[in-house]
Design a protein around this motif. Structure first.
Motif, PDB file in Angstrom:
ATOM      1  N   LEU A 132       2.889  -3.046 -14.874  1.00 32.70           N
ATOM      2  CA  LEU A 132       1.441  -2.921 -14.888  1.00 32.70           C
ATOM      3  C   LEU A 132       1.031  -1.700 -15.714  1.00 32.70           C
ATOM      4  O   LEU A 132       1.702  -0.665 -15.690  1.00 32.70           O
ATOM      5  CB  LEU A 132       0.899  -2.786 -13.463  1.00 32.70           C
ATOM      6  CG  LEU A 132       1.137  -3.976 -12.526  1.00 32.70           C
ATOM      7  CD1 LEU A 132       0.624  -3.646 -11.142  1.00 32.70           C
ATOM      8  CD2 LEU A 132       0.478  -5.222 -13.054  1.00 32.70           C
ATOM      9  N   GLN A 136      -4.325  -1.163 -14.573  1.00 31.98           N
ATOM     10  CA  GLN A 136      -4.052  -2.229 -13.603  1.00 31.98           C
ATOM     11  C   GLN A 136      -3.520  -1.638 -12.292  1.00 31.98           C
ATOM     12  O   GLN A 136      -3.854  -2.120 -11.209  1.00 31.98           O
ATOM     13  CB  GLN A 136      -3.056  -3.240 -14.177  1.00 31.98           C
ATOM     14  CG  GLN A 136      -3.627  -4.081 -15.306  1.00 31.98           C
ATOM     15  CD  GLN A 136      -2.563  -4.934 -15.968  1.00 31.98           C
ATOM     16  OE1 GLN A 136      -1.387  -4.584 -15.959  1.00 31.98           O
ATOM     17  NE2 GLN A 136      -2.992  -6.049 -16.555  1.00 31.98           N
ATOM     18  N   GLN A 137      -2.715  -0.600 -12.383  1.00 35.63           N
ATOM     19  CA  GLN A 137      -2.199   0.039 -11.175  1.00 35.63           C
ATOM     20  C   GLN A 137      -3.334   0.686 -10.376  1.00 35.63           C
ATOM     21  O   GLN A 137      -3.366   0.613  -9.148  1.00 35.63           O
ATOM     22  CB  GLN A 137      -1.149   1.100 -11.534  1.00 35.63           C
ATOM     23  CG  GLN A 137       0.144   0.528 -12.039  1.00 35.63           C
ATOM     24  CD  GLN A 137       1.136   1.596 -12.460  1.00 35.63           C
ATOM     25  OE1 GLN A 137       0.804   2.789 -12.494  1.00 35.63           O
ATOM     26  NE2 GLN A 137       2.344   1.173 -12.794  1.00 35.63           N
ATOM     27  N   ARG A 138      -4.311   1.339 -11.077  1.00 38.63           N
ATOM     28  CA  ARG A 138      -5.454   1.955 -10.396  1.00 38.63           C
ATOM     29  C   ARG A 138      -6.302   0.890  -9.698  1.00 38.63           C
ATOM     30  O   ARG A 138      -6.693   1.049  -8.547  1.00 38.63           O
ATOM     31  CB  ARG A 138      -6.307   2.739 -11.410  1.00 38.63           C
ATOM     32  CG  ARG A 138      -7.448   3.535 -10.766  1.00 38.63           C
ATOM     33  CD  ARG A 138      -8.407   4.079 -11.792  1.00 38.63           C
ATOM     34  NE  ARG A 138      -9.012   3.054 -12.634  1.00 38.63           N
ATOM     35  CZ  ARG A 138     -10.020   2.256 -12.233  1.00 38.63           C
ATOM     36  NH1 ARG A 138     -10.498   2.351 -11.023  1.00 38.63           N
ATOM     37  NH2 ARG A 138     -10.517   1.356 -13.060  1.00 38.63           N
ATOM     38  N   ARG A 139      -6.586  -0.241 -10.384  1.00 35.93           N
ATOM     39  CA  ARG A 139      -7.376  -1.319  -9.778  1.00 35.93           C
ATOM     40  C   ARG A 139      -6.668  -1.918  -8.568  1.00 35.93           C
ATOM     41  O   ARG A 139      -7.288  -2.238  -7.564  1.00 35.93           O
ATOM     42  CB  ARG A 139      -7.654  -2.401 -10.818  1.00 35.93           C
ATOM     43  CG  ARG A 139      -8.706  -1.978 -11.810  1.00 35.93           C
ATOM     44  CD  ARG A 139      -9.117  -3.043 -12.815  1.00 35.93           C
ATOM     45  NE  ARG A 139      -8.743  -4.394 -12.488  1.00 35.93           N
ATOM     46  CZ  ARG A 139      -8.329  -5.292 -13.389  1.00 35.93           C
ATOM     47  NH1 ARG A 139      -8.221  -4.969 -14.648  1.00 35.93           N
ATOM     48  NH2 ARG A 139      -8.007  -6.506 -13.016  1.00 35.93           N
ATOM     49  N   ALA A 140      -5.334  -2.076  -8.658  1.00 33.48           N
ATOM     50  CA  ALA A 140      -4.579  -2.624  -7.538  1.00 33.48           C
ATOM     51  C   ALA A 140      -4.621  -1.676  -6.347  1.00 33.48           C
ATOM     52  O   ALA A 140      -4.717  -2.107  -5.193  1.00 33.48           O
ATOM     53  CB  ALA A 140      -3.136  -2.890  -7.957  1.00 33.48           C
ATOM     54  N   ALA A 141      -4.556  -0.362  -6.607  1.00 34.06           N
ATOM     55  CA  ALA A 141      -4.592   0.612  -5.516  1.00 34.06           C
ATOM     56  C   ALA A 141      -5.956   0.605  -4.828  1.00 34.06           C
ATOM     57  O   ALA A 141      -6.043   0.665  -3.589  1.00 34.06           O
ATOM     58  CB  ALA A 141      -4.273   2.004  -6.042  1.00 34.06           C
ATOM     59  N   PHE A 143      -8.098  -1.934  -4.727  1.00 36.80           N
ATOM     60  CA  PHE A 143      -8.206  -3.216  -4.012  1.00 36.80           C
ATOM     61  C   PHE A 143      -7.406  -3.165  -2.715  1.00 36.80           C
ATOM     62  O   PHE A 143      -7.851  -3.639  -1.674  1.00 36.80           O
ATOM     63  CB  PHE A 143      -7.711  -4.358  -4.903  1.00 36.80           C
ATOM     64  CG  PHE A 143      -7.754  -5.703  -4.237  1.00 36.80           C
ATOM     65  CD1 PHE A 143      -8.955  -6.377  -4.098  1.00 36.80           C
ATOM     66  CD2 PHE A 143      -6.595  -6.284  -3.725  1.00 36.80           C
ATOM     67  CE1 PHE A 143      -8.998  -7.616  -3.480  1.00 36.80           C
ATOM     68  CE2 PHE A 143      -6.632  -7.511  -3.114  1.00 36.80           C
ATOM     69  CZ  PHE A 143      -7.845  -8.182  -2.988  1.00 36.80           C
ATOM     70  N   CYS A 144      -6.225  -2.573  -2.763  1.00 32.23           N
ATOM     71  CA  CYS A 144      -5.382  -2.481  -1.573  1.00 32.23           C
ATOM     72  C   CYS A 144      -6.026  -1.570  -0.535  1.00 32.23           C
ATOM     73  O   CYS A 144      -5.926  -1.824   0.662  1.00 32.23           O
ATOM     74  CB  CYS A 144      -3.996  -1.975  -1.957  1.00 32.23           C
ATOM     75  SG  CYS A 144      -2.774  -2.158  -0.654  1.00 32.23           S
ATOM     76  N   CYS A 149      -4.130  -3.166   3.013  1.00 29.74           N
ATOM     77  CA  CYS A 149      -2.803  -3.789   2.847  1.00 29.74           C
ATOM     78  C   CYS A 149      -1.732  -2.709   2.778  1.00 29.74           C
ATOM     79  O   CYS A 149      -2.014  -1.532   2.574  1.00 29.74           O
ATOM     80  CB  CYS A 149      -2.771  -4.661   1.602  1.00 29.74           C
ATOM     81  SG  CYS A 149      -3.057  -3.753   0.077  1.00 29.74           S
ATOM     82  N   GLN A 151       1.269  -0.803   1.018  1.00 29.62           N
ATOM     83  CA  GLN A 151       1.715  -0.560  -0.350  1.00 29.62           C
ATOM     84  C   GLN A 151       3.219  -0.771  -0.415  1.00 29.62           C
ATOM     85  O   GLN A 151       3.960  -0.406   0.509  1.00 29.62           O
ATOM     86  CB  GLN A 151       1.343   0.858  -0.761  1.00 29.62           C
ATOM     87  CG  GLN A 151      -0.141   1.096  -0.744  1.00 29.62           C
ATOM     88  CD  GLN A 151      -0.586   1.803  -2.012  1.00 29.62           C
ATOM     89  OE1 GLN A 151       0.217   2.138  -2.832  1.00 29.62           O
ATOM     90  NE2 GLN A 151      -1.872   1.995  -2.137  1.00 29.62           N
TER      91      GLN A 151
END
Length: 156
Positions: A132, A136-141, A143-144, A149, A151
């Motif tokens: 990623l 993309q890693q920032r957006r996933a973090a 969202f999580c 959720c 990690q």
């Protein structure tokens, strides 16, 4: 006279006849089996003998040589193949057809070498695992964090 002495020495002594076995009892219980019969006191007869089924992937070829030594695979194993059995030759069309196929394969290899065409069988090239981007890693973090959720562990 000498022959008579040799002939009498070769005659076997009469052997005792084993007693007859009694029939099994009527109540259904079995008698213990008698020990194996011995001939001459030192040779016993065999009990039950079972045949082992051959492997399913190999056809049964009674005239094939079975090497008693099983070597471990090594670097030369991939380049060596056992010669075909008579059954395999007959199923593939006979020795004449095998020779024709071999000649065609060698001609194709020579043609590929002359034209510098790529080999028909090429080795696989592994690609790196997908990663990623930092965005993309920032957006996933984020969202999580919104979804509560778990990690994944680092280093996987």
């Amino acid at each position: 006279m000498m022959l008579a002495g040799v002939a009498s020495a070769q005659q076997a002594a009469p052997q005792a006849v084993p007693p007859a076995l009694s029939p099994p009892p009527v109540d259904g219980t079995a008698l213990p089996s008698p020990p194996p019969a011995t001939a001459g006191g030192n040779v016993t007869t065999l009990g039950e003998v079972r045949a082992i089924k051959p492997e399913d992937d190999q056809p049964l070829d009674l005239y094939r040589f079975k090497n008693p030594v099983q070597a471990e695979p090594n670097r030369f194993s991939k380049n060596w193949s056992e010669p075909p059995t008579v059954e395999e030759v007959s199923l593939s069309g006979g020795y004449v057809m095998m020779g024709i196929y071999y000649g065609l394969a060698k001609a194709a290899q020579g043609f590929n070498k002359l034209t510098h065409a790529p080999a028909q069988i090429q080795s696989a090239i592994a690609r790196p695992p997908p990663e990623l981007t930092p965005e993309q890693q920032r957006r996933a973090a984020t969202f999580c964090a919104q979804q509560d959720c778990v990690q994944p562990a680092e280093g996987r």
